[in-house]
Design a protein around this motif. Structure first.
Motif, PDB file in Angstrom:
ATOM      1  N   ASP A 217       0.834  -1.187   0.000  1.00 51.45           N
ATOM      2  CA  ASP A 217       0.000   0.000   0.000  1.00 51.45           C
ATOM      3  C   ASP A 217       0.882   1.254   0.000  1.00 51.45           C
ATOM      4  N   MET A 218       0.924   1.951  -1.138  1.00 50.14           N
ATOM      5  CA  MET A 218       1.767   3.137  -1.266  1.00 50.14           C
ATOM      6  C   MET A 218       1.395   4.206  -0.245  1.00 50.14           C
ATOM      7  N   GLY A 219       0.093   4.277   0.077  1.00 51.45           N
ATOM      8  CA  GLY A 219      -0.357   5.277   1.034  1.00 51.45           C
ATOM      9  C   GLY A 219       0.259   5.045   2.402  1.00 51.45           C
ATOM     10  N   VAL A 220       0.300   3.778   2.818  1.00 48.83           N
ATOM     11  CA  VAL A 220       0.892   3.446   4.109  1.00 48.83           C
ATOM     12  C   VAL A 220       2.378   3.770   4.102  1.00 48.83           C
ATOM     13  N   ILE A 221       3.043   3.429   2.991  1.00 45.50           N
ATOM     14  CA  ILE A 221       4.478   3.696   2.873  1.00 45.50           C
ATOM     15  C   ILE A 221       4.750   5.189   3.048  1.00 45.50           C
ATOM     16  N   ALA A 222       3.951   6.002   2.375  1.00 49.68           N
ATOM     17  CA  ALA A 222       4.153   7.447   2.455  1.00 49.68           C
ATOM     18  C   ALA A 222       4.066   7.908   3.903  1.00 49.68           C
TER      19      ALA A 222
ATOM     20  N   VAL B 256      10.350  10.884   0.598  1.00 44.61           N
ATOM     21  CA  VAL B 256       9.898  12.125  -0.029  1.00 44.61           C
ATOM     22  C   VAL B 256      10.353  12.179  -1.480  1.00 44.61           C
ATOM     23  N   GLU B 257      11.614  11.805  -1.682  1.00 41.85           N
ATOM     24  CA  GLU B 257      12.181  11.811  -3.024  1.00 41.85           C
ATOM     25  C   GLU B 257      11.434  10.839  -3.945  1.00 41.85           C
ATOM     26  N   LEU B 258      11.101   9.658  -3.401  1.00 38.51           N
ATOM     27  CA  LEU B 258      10.446   8.646  -4.220  1.00 38.51           C
ATOM     28  C   LEU B 258       9.084   9.121  -4.712  1.00 38.51           C
ATOM     29  N   PHE B 259       8.345   9.746  -3.803  1.00 36.69           N
ATOM     30  CA  PHE B 259       7.015  10.189  -4.213  1.00 36.69           C
ATOM     31  C   PHE B 259       7.074  11.435  -5.086  1.00 36.69           C
ATOM     32  N   GLY B 260       8.090  12.272  -4.845  1.00 39.15           N
ATOM     33  CA  GLY B 260       8.197  13.494  -5.634  1.00 39.15           C
ATOM     34  C   GLY B 260       8.818  13.248  -6.987  1.00 39.15           C
TER      35      GLY B 260
ATOM     36  N   TYR C 253       8.452   1.184 -13.193  1.00 41.13           N
ATOM     37  CA  TYR C 253       7.551   0.393 -12.359  1.00 41.13           C
ATOM     38  C   TYR C 253       7.015   1.246 -11.202  1.00 41.13           C
ATOM     39  N   THR C 254       7.907   1.989 -10.561  1.00 40.48           N
ATOM     40  CA  THR C 254       7.479   2.858  -9.463  1.00 40.48           C
ATOM     41  C   THR C 254       6.466   3.877  -9.962  1.00 40.48           C
ATOM     42  N   ARG C 255       6.758   4.427 -11.142  1.00 47.47           N
ATOM     43  CA  ARG C 255       5.816   5.401 -11.711  1.00 47.47           C
ATOM     44  C   ARG C 255       4.462   4.767 -11.947  1.00 47.47           C
TER      45      ARG C 255
END
Lengths: 346, 411
Positions: B277-282, B303-307, B313-315
């Motif tokens: 769950d990306m939301g939890v990771i954030a 922060v860098e990963l989401f920004g 794949y991450t995208r």
């Protein structure tokens, strides 16, 4: 506590079950095709004799009155007198004189599967897909597949002629001398000795050796079943999340098996064990007839075939009580082992 | 990837937990599945490392490998390295296994071919009275007995499904006290008191009564709290959380995340947090590793990963989050499924699903390289990077890296 109120509820519920079973028994024996008077007299009775007897036995009373009397007698454990097998002797005496032999055989027939089948199954489940597992599983399936009346005959033949069939192995002289291969005469003398206040270990050992073949036959199907269910239960428990968590906690080997796996694996086994205790009742009728052991099973068989209705009815009633008792024991075991029992009722 | 960064606060030359080149494979009759393929990462005290990826990407196997819970037909392959560097534990091991100690320079690892699994960087004395200030234990080479004492004691794990993680036939108190007895030697009344404290610490009120209850008398969220209490009973330094909130509803999920956050602050825990769950990771992670088909494909601070996500794949993952793309008519998804990694990687495993695939992707295995812009710690295993050089140069660099991989990691 809810677990115990659940148990109490089961206890109370058993009363209507007993009543229902006893009523069915009455219907089967009094309303069935058997005429007890004809059975007593055979071909020799005159019509007048038979009518007199019918009257004196109360068979001419209205059916509901007979029914109420039957239930009331059973409830007071007044089991009546034998009509055909041993006319005039009390049914209670007939049963009590034979019961020890059947109990002795049943005792071993329960112990053998319990202490061989379940440990084997647990061993196989703990070591799945090994040579030991395959041997145990295969043995269990073969063992289970042999019908017990057939096994009884084969064992009887094999053990009586063991010198010629088993390469000179002499079963009769093996450890203790028992000329009669399967039977209860050694048990009877051990039992008589005990009632006279003497405990004779050698005599009891002989009695055990003599009854073991019969018990093995009686318990054979149960042994295979318990082995297979035990294996599955252990395998399932082994791969459960709580066992993995216990491992992650650092719980090691023995404690993992005995504390975390054993008790959980027992839960599915409880109904199997008790269901097989039930099977033993039916099985004993069969095995005692085949191996001519003079116990309750044989008594029941003869009472039925010779139309001794009071004895048959009384034995049915005793069997019903035993079955209900075994089921109550099952509920008690459940209540002890599994804390989730009765939770929904809270 | 031994970064060997000297941490002045802890005074250690090693990260608390360092996983390097971890390879776990399952050998079945049909094929060999490389569930985890050369995964490397570090976890420091007080830090949360998020591991994210689809189902089947090897997240849970990574966690179980660290815990030593991989069972036949699975195997952690030789050459994998799991280094745990709590000085107290290293000292305990050095005293227990005096024959297995190896003296190394601070920051250095046990050389290849050397026997022994206890590395002593700063120690004095020898044999039974050795005192250790710095060093590490190589869990991948340690015997099972040794791993046992670390498992649960130093590294604890919280499982995915709280409903089935507790043994149904024992009281919650019994199960927490078992941990206390195993790792801290507490028994009887003392253990009960400590267990009650733990339950209160994880936010279960009326702890003394709750201890006597069975797991089925707890709600889902309560059970996960009890599982966390059990994990904490051993007073661990590293807590591995394998999707601890997946089976819970959203409000309870938030409570559990807050609880983990608090506990981390209090106890200075290093947390490895696995989720899809990306939301939890954030919310929880300081740094994030993105896993795909057994490999880590991108590493970056959260922060860098989401920004600035780099790997396609991450995208793709980020584009499939409804909340992040409010204007889109339809939610973007990544076509296809995660492949089963049943051969050594000789190419990019994401290539068949990648929107930016080009010819070399099927011939060259991408290595971890800095993406070139932004944070230095941001790396991706994708032939598109480094971004600041031409594509041919980038591919050549990846090939060079692969050839020199051994020397590259054992620097």
């Amino acid at each position: 506590m809810s677990r115990w109120s659940y148990f109490a509820k089961r206890l109370i519920l058993s009363i209507p079950v007993i009543l229902f079973g006893t009523s069915l028994t009455f219907i089967a024996i009094r309303m069935g095709p058997i005429d007890p008077v004809a059975a007593v007299y055979g071909d020799s009775g005159t019509a007048a004799d038979m009518a007199r007897m019918r009257e004196s036995l109360g068979l001419n009373d209205p059916l509901w009155q007979q029914y109420l009397e039957f239930i009331w007698d059973m409830f007071r454990f007044d089991l009546g007198q034998s009509w055909v097998l041993q006319p005039g002797s009390r049914t209670t005496d007939l049963i009590l004189s034979r019961a020890p032999r059947t109990v002795w055989m049943g005792f071993w027939a329960v112990l053998i599967p319990l202490f061989i089948g379940i440990p084997l199954g647990f061993y196989a489940g703990l070591n799945p897909n090994t040579v030991g597992d395959y041997t145990a599983s295969f043995g269990g399936i073969v063992w289970r597949a042999m019908p017990n009346f057939w096994l009884a005959v084969i064992l009887m033949i094999g053990l009586s002629n063991s010198e010629s069939l088993l390469f000179g192995f002499d079963w009769k002289g093996f450890i203790l001398h028992t000329p009669q291969v399967i039977g209860t005469n050694e048990f009877q003398s051990a039992w008589n000795g005990m009632q006279a206040g003497q405990l004779e270990p050698v005599q009891w050992a002989k009695a055990t050796k003599q009854i073991l073949p019969a018990s093995v036959v009686l318990g054979s199907a149960s042994m295979g079943n318990e082995m297979r269910i035990g294996r599955t239960a252990m395998l399932e428990t082994k791969h459960s999340n709580y066992v993995e968590m216990a491992k992650a906690k650092g719980v090691s080997g023995r404690s993992l098996v005995w504390k975390h796996m054993f008790r959980n694996a027992l839960i599915p086994l409880v109904p199997v064990i008790t269901a097989e205790a039930n099977l033993l009742l039916g099985g004993s009728v069969l095995i005692e007839s085949v191996l001519s052991i003079n116990g309750i099973g044989l008594l029941f068989f003869r009472a039925l075939t010779q139309a001794d209705l009071p004895v048959a009815g009384a034995l049915m009633y005793v069997f019903i009580l035993l079955l209900v008792f075994i089921n109550i024991m099952q509920d008690l075991l459940y209540t002890i082992i599994d804390p989730r029992v009765g939770y929904e009722n809270e | 990837m031994s970064r060997a960064a000297y941490d002045p606060q802890r005074g250690s030359a090693y990260p608390l937990l360092s996983v390097e080149n971890l390879e776990t494979a399952f050998f079945t009759d049909k094929e060999t599945i490389r569930a985890v393929d050369s995964v490397s990462f570090d976890i420091e005290r007080g830090e949360t490392l998020g591991i994210v990826g689809e189902s089947g990407s090897g997240k849970s196997v990574t966690a179980r490998s660290i815990m030593g819970l991989i069972e036949s037909p699975g195997l952690v392959l030789d050459g994998s390295s799991i280094r745990y560097s709590d000085p107290d534990t290293v000292e305990r091991f050095a005293r227990e296994y005096p024959d297995a100690t190896v003296a190394v320079d601070p920051g250095e690892t046990i050389p290849n071919g050397e026997d022994g699994f206890v590395a002593l960087a700063e120690s004095s004395g020898s044999g039974g009275d050795v005192t250790v200030d710095d060093g590490y234990v190589e869990l991948a080479n340690a015997p099972d007995d040794a791993v046992h004492s670390v498992r649960g004691g130093d590294i604890a794990m919280v499982f995915q499904d709280p409903l089935t993680s507790l043994n149904p036939v024992y009281t919650v108190g019994n199960q927490i006290e078992e941990s206390l007895r195993l790792h801290r030697g507490l028994r009887g009344k003392e253990a009960t008191e400590e267990a009650a404290n733990l339950l209160e610490a994880v936010g279960i009120p009326d702890a003394n009564r709750r201890l006597k209850e069975y797991p089925h008398q707890f709600s889902g969220g309560m059970r996960q709290r009890a599982v966390i209490a059990t994990a904490l009973a051993c007073d661990p330094n590293v807590l591995i959380c394998d999707e601890p909130t997946t089976a819970l509803d959203v409000t309870i999920q938030a409570q559990i995340l807050d609880l983990l956050d608090e506990l981390q602050e209090e106890r200075d825990l290093g947390i490895m947090f696995i989720t899809h769950d990306m939301g939890v990771i954030a919310e929880v992670a300081d740094r994030v590793n993105v896993m795909y088909a057994g490999e880590v494909v991108e590493k970056a601070p959260a922060v860098e990963l989401f920004g600035n996500p780099a790997h396609p794949y991450t995208r793709g993952l980020l584009q499939s989050i409804p909340g992040r793309n409010p204007d889109a008519d339809r939610l973007t998804t990544i076509e296809g499924d995660v492949p089963t990694p049943n051969e050594p990687a000789s190419h990019c495993r994401f290539a068949p699903r990648c929107p930016k695939v080009f010819d070399e992707c099927t011939g060259v295995h991408p290595e971890h390289l800095p993406v070139g812009t932004g944070e230095k710690e941001h790396t991706a295993a994708c032939l598109l990077y480094p971004e600041n050089v031409s594509r041919t140069e980038a591919v050549a660099e990846h090939e060079r890296r692969k050839a020199g991989l051994r020397e590259g990691t054992d620097e």
